[in-house]
Scaffold this active site. Structure first.
Site, PDB file in Angstrom:
ATOM      1  CB  CYS A   2      -0.916   0.002   1.221  1.00 18.54           C
ATOM      2  SG  CYS A   2      -1.976   1.463   1.326  1.00 18.54           S
ATOM      3  CD  GLU A 103      -2.046  -1.520  -3.804  1.00 23.84           C
ATOM      4  OE1 GLU A 103      -1.036  -1.355  -4.529  1.00 23.84           O
ATOM      5  OE2 GLU A 103      -1.978  -1.753  -2.592  1.00 23.84           O
TER       6      GLU A 103
END
Length: 222
Positions: A2, A103
């Site tokens: 992340c 992402e």
């Protein structure tokens, strides 16, 4: 991993939802990057308080603060074993508040960014660890986001996702009297994909220099 997220929810709404004290204002952020100060929530023994920490954990034993840039995430599977994280995992856990994370999916030579959030549009808490580092008169409080295996929606884009904690598990995560790895690691699992949504966003998000509401505008939904 992340590596980017957002938090633009009004601080008053955040304090009401997550029941913490925080006396500062909070700027809306749509493209939070490693190395920046972020809002976290800890329990100081008297209740939840909000505090700013640098994203990228610097272990207390580190010689150089730059190690934090390699410590923005901790893997759930080994967080209780790695020297960088195991002490914080037992004693210094925090919430990292967000309303969405990003992402990237490889598409040939290009990387297409996607934004992930809750279907109900509400902010949510990521499982984090924090640490205090002091050297040569300089002190930094820093944190990391724990990641786990993907659920059915994130696996279409990436093989990892941040640990999203259900609201009824936040007290357990913040309780420093709980130090058994087995009990804590039961929380470090993928959130039910049915609660989440995802969509493409502009590649403008790729540069940490870019900010603004236009960065979260959807292009295509998953």
């Amino acid at each position: 991993m992340c590596g980017r997220f957002s938090l633009f929810e009004d601080i008053g709404s955040l304090k009401e939802q997550f029941q913490f004290e925080f006396q500062e204002d909070l700027d809306a952020r749509y493209n939070i990057a490693p190395g920046q100060d972020i809002l976290t929530v800890i329990d100081n023994g008297e209740g939840r308080i909000g505090t700013r920490m640098r994203w990228g954990l610097i272990p207390f034993w580190a010689d150089d603060e730059k190690i934090g840039y390699r410590m923005i995430n901790a893997r759930a599977e080994t967080v209780d074993e790695k020297a960088s994280f195991k002490h914080a995992f037992k004693q210094r856990r925090c919430l990292i508040l967000t309303d969405g994370f990003y992402e990237w999916k490889k598409d040939g030579k290009q990387k297409q960014p996607y934004r992930f959030g809750m279907k109900n549009k509400k902010p949510f808490a990521l499982a984090g660890l924090w640490e205090s580092w002091n050297k040569d008169g300089k002190g930094i409080t820093s944190c990391t986001i724990i990641t786990t295996s993907p659920n059915e929606i994130t696996e279409k884009i990436h093989d990892r996702m941040p640990v999203i904690l259900p609201e009824d598990k936040l007290d357990i995560w913040l309780d420093s009297s709980i130090a058994q790895p087995q009990e804590l690691k039961q929380l470090l699992v993928p959130l039910d994909a049915d609660a989440m949504e995802a969509y493409q966003v502009s590649t403008e998000i790729n540069s940490a220099k870019n900010e603004g509401k236009e960065l979260i505008a959807p292009i295509n939904s998953l």
